[in-house]
Design a protein around this motif. Structure first.
Motif, PDB file in Angstrom:
ATOM      1  N   ILE A   9       0.848  -1.202   0.000  1.00 13.03           N
ATOM      2  CA  ILE A   9       0.000   0.000   0.000  1.00 13.03           C
ATOM      3  C   ILE A   9       0.880   1.248   0.000  1.00 13.03           C
ATOM      4  O   ILE A   9       0.613   2.237  -0.695  1.00 13.03           O
ATOM      5  CB  ILE A   9      -0.947  -0.020   1.222  1.00 13.03           C
ATOM      6  N   ARG A  10       1.926   1.192   0.756  1.00 17.13           N
ATOM      7  CA  ARG A  10       2.864   2.315   0.800  1.00 17.13           C
ATOM      8  C   ARG A  10       3.468   2.557  -0.592  1.00 17.13           C
ATOM      9  O   ARG A  10       3.600   3.699  -1.040  1.00 17.13           O
ATOM     10  CB  ARG A  10       3.963   2.011   1.819  1.00 17.13           C
ATOM     11  N   GLN A  11       3.826   1.480  -1.279  1.00 15.74           N
ATOM     12  CA  GLN A  11       4.385   1.608  -2.630  1.00 15.74           C
ATOM     13  C   GLN A  11       3.363   2.245  -3.581  1.00 15.74           C
ATOM     14  O   GLN A  11       3.707   3.107  -4.398  1.00 15.74           O
ATOM     15  CB  GLN A  11       4.783   0.219  -3.151  1.00 15.74           C
ATOM     16  N   VAL A  12       2.139   1.794  -3.481  1.00 14.74           N
ATOM     17  CA  VAL A  12       1.086   2.367  -4.325  1.00 14.74           C
ATOM     18  C   VAL A  12       0.939   3.860  -4.037  1.00 14.74           C
ATOM     19  O   VAL A  12       0.850   4.701  -4.952  1.00 14.74           O
ATOM     20  CB  VAL A  12      -0.259   1.642  -4.094  1.00 14.74           C
ATOM     21  N   ALA A  13       0.931   4.211  -2.764  1.00 11.43           N
ATOM     22  CA  ALA A  13       0.773   5.620  -2.392  1.00 11.43           C
ATOM     23  C   ALA A  13       1.942   6.448  -2.903  1.00 11.43           C
ATOM     24  O   ALA A  13       1.754   7.567  -3.407  1.00 11.43           O
ATOM     25  CB  ALA A  13       0.640   5.741  -0.873  1.00 11.43           C
ATOM     26  N   ASP A  14       3.149   5.916  -2.779  1.00 17.61           N
ATOM     27  CA  ASP A  14       4.328   6.642  -3.267  1.00 17.61           C
ATOM     28  C   ASP A  14       4.208   6.905  -4.769  1.00 17.61           C
ATOM     29  O   ASP A  14       4.438   8.026  -5.245  1.00 17.61           O
ATOM     30  CB  ASP A  14       5.603   5.828  -2.992  1.00 17.61           C
ATOM     31  N   ALA A  15       3.864   5.850  -5.506  1.00 17.34           N
ATOM     32  CA  ALA A  15       3.805   5.976  -6.967  1.00 17.34           C
ATOM     33  C   ALA A  15       2.678   6.909  -7.393  1.00 17.34           C
ATOM     34  O   ALA A  15       2.839   7.728  -8.310  1.00 17.34           O
ATOM     35  CB  ALA A  15       3.616   4.596  -7.594  1.00 17.34           C
ATOM     36  N   ALA A  16       1.529   6.794  -6.754  1.00 12.76           N
ATOM     37  CA  ALA A  16       0.398   7.656  -7.115  1.00 12.76           C
ATOM     38  C   ALA A  16       0.703   9.105  -6.764  1.00 12.76           C
ATOM     39  O   ALA A  16       0.378  10.027  -7.523  1.00 12.76           O
ATOM     40  CB  ALA A  16      -0.862   7.183  -6.393  1.00 12.76           C
TER      41      ALA A  16
END
Lengths: 445, 140
Positions: A9-16
């Motif tokens: 989820i953290r990775q998704v948030a970073d990328a978004a």
């Protein structure tokens, strides 16, 4: 994938987040402040408005009783989005009705009608349908709604909601937003007034007593807990006993005489219907049941109100021919509208200085509507005298223009649409007062 | 100074609430509100939390929310479909999960922002993660 779900989820948030753009607003990019000073007595205003609205139905009944037929739940010009009812030929001059957005997502007057089962409406009596989109009011006012009762933000929100110079709105029947009872409602129902994104409500008046009113509310929170309580019929009972049974040993703020309430649960749409009538709630739950969308005159009024795409509150009233609440003592020449009309709609949009009010009259056909444009223009002329035969208290309102300013009067299909706005420093809902003080505004010969 | 510090945090938080299509508008509205009501906002302990609600309220999404403006996005070490599953969570669960694990906010910060108790936040996070695991085909 070796990361934990939380790490993903953290990775998704970073990328978004990387795809977004920093915002650096100019400090001059602000909106005008909203006047929020007149909060004292807001409940009185609301109660008064409610009483006036009830009286409006009575006035319509007396004035329009000579020729108007009550609306009958005859065939719809287009299928109800919720009912799939059989249709027949529409009245020849009725514009085709658009299919409204789902009420769980967006407010519209037609969508409001589509939420009210025909079972909650008595065509032989008439009544009132109303709704308000609190989410939109929050958007246009810029004031966030508090998440639950008795928090600091509540005051700001209610200051906006009940500032009569900023917004005009209708309120639910059964979930009346009494600040003293918000917590009680939440405790009893599992949600409260502050959770309501928008509502549609209907009641039929016999004298001044509503019969089996229904509130349909779209909520901004999950209703899975309520859904778990519901039986196979998707209904939750609040209180015990058969429909309408009074139980004074089981009184609550929401049920002042202990009558049980039925809650219909639509978990998928996060919507609930509330009524004292099991058949009405069951009809709401049944997607095949006809709705008020299928009542042509109501739908015609709603479609005209929906011409304003920013509509956030609406009410549509029909005539109760059997009520005779008071008499009018005016010569017939004062009644400028010659053609018969059956229904009046009111709608509000915009906020503060941008507020707009729409009034809709529904006639039998396009010809009657067109013929009524000029008389209605005359009725709403700035210098049109307010007769006030019933002694309605309207401070410093001697002519229509003191309270309401018309921008345009146009025919739309078999309706006449009056677009305008409240005069400065007047309550946006003052048009209701005008209807009572100058009943020829809603009268025909 | 306030904008420089608050804006990225607010933008990241609101991204999970209003989606990629509306996040800049929401941040702009919230900051405009802050300017207009600076006397009220400035003394707040958690002004970003308050402005989050302002931005969320002003930019309520009416269409299906999406987290990425440019899609499809393939991320190494991330299950395909996770962003869509996140976006499809119920609003309260998505907000709690996003703020907790996408923005590293504490449960007490989230509770204050969403105006709920910390136990409610924990419940939303737990249910949201469970639903995501279910969607991803992993054991709950």
């Amino acid at each position: 994938v070796t990361l934990s779900l939380e790490e993903q989820i953290r990775q998704v948030a970073d990328a978004a987040f990387e795809q977004t753009t920093a915002v650096r607003p100019d400090e001059s990019d602000t909106k005008p402040k909203v006047a929020r000073s007149r909060t004292r007595g807001r409940w009185i205003v609301l109660v008064a408005a409610s009483v006036l609205a009830i009286a409006l139905v009575g006035a319509l009944s007396v004035i329009g009783g000579t020729a108007n037929s009550p609306i009958s739940p005859v065939d719809s010009p287009t299928p109800s989005p919720t009912s799939g009812a059989t249709v027949t030929e529409p009245p020849p001059t009725t514009p085709p009705l658009p299919v409204p957005p789902d009420f769980s997502e967006e407010f519209s007057a037609l969508g409001m009608l589509a939420e009210i089962p025909l079972a909650a409406y008595r065509p032989d009596v008439g009544g009132r349908v109303e709704g308000t989109d609190f989410a939109t009011i929050s958007e246009i006012s810029g004031v966030a709604r508090p998440a639950n009762a008795n928090v600091a933000a509540e005051r700001d929100w209610f200051d906006v909601l009940f500032d009569p110079e900023a917004v005009a709105l209708t309120t639910p029947f059964l979930l009346y937003p009494d600040t003293e009872k918000l917590q009680d409602y939440e405790q009893e129902l599992g949600y409260g007034f502050l959770d309501i994104d928008r509502f549609a409500a209907a009641s039929t008046f016999v004298s001044t007593d509503p019969i089996d009113p229904i509130d349909v509310v779209a909520l901004r929170r999950e209703i899975e807990l309520l859904a778990d309580e519901a039986g196979d019929d998707q209904i939750v009972d609040i209180g015990s006993g058969p429909d309408g049974q009074r139980n004074l040993d089981d009184r609550t703020p929401l049920r002042p005489i202990g009558q049980p309430l039925r809650l219909g649960i639509d978990e998928q749409r996060s919507m609930i219907s509330i009524s004292r009538s099991t058949p009405i709630v069951s009809a709401w739950l049944n997607p095949e049941s006809p709705t008020l969308f299928d009542v042509p005159d109501l739908a015609a009024a709603a479609a005209a109100l929906d011409l304003d795409e920013e509509l956030y509150s609406a009410e549509i009233e029909t005539i109760d021919r059997d009520i005779a609440s008071y008499e009018l003592d005016l010569p017939e020449s004062e009644f400028l509208i010659v053609e018969e009309f059956s229904t009046v709609g009111l709608g509000w949009s915009g906020f503060g200085d941008n507020q707009r009010t729409t009034i809709v009259y529904v006639f039998a056909d396009e010809e009657a509507a067109s013929a009524s444009v000029q008389p209605i223009e005359s009725l709403y002329a700035l210098d049109a005298e307010v007769h006030n035969p019933n002694g309605i208290q309207l401070d410093e309102v001697d002519v229509v223009g003191d309270a309401f300013l018309v921008d345009e009067v146009t025919a739309f299909g078999r309706t006449v649409v009056v677009s305008g706005h409240a005069n400065i420093d007047r309550r946006l809902s003052s048009i209701r007062d005008l209807f009572l003080a100058s009943p020829t505004l809603i009268a025909h010969r | 100074m306030f904008v420089r510090d608050a804006e990225p945090r607010l933008r990241r938080a609101l991204l999970g609430a209003v989606g990629a299509d509306r996040v800049e508008d929401a941040v702009g509205e919230a900051l405009a509100y802050a300017f207009e009501h600076w006397a009220r906002v400035e003394p707040m302990v958690n002004p970003v939390g308050y402005l989050y609600r302002v931005g969320q309220s002003k930019s309520r999404p009416r269409k299906r929310l999406r987290l990425f403006r440019r899609e499809p996005v393939t991320l190494p070490n991330v299950e395909p479909g996770l962003s869509e599953a996140l976006a499809a969570l119920p609003e309260s669960q998505r907000a709690a999960v996003w703020l907790a694990h996408g923005c590293d906010w504490s449960h007490s910060e989230i509770a204050e922002t969403l105006d709920v108790s910390t136990s409610t936040v924990a419940t939303h996070v737990s249910r949201g993660l469970a639903r995501l695991r279910l969607e991803m085909g992993a054991p709950a």
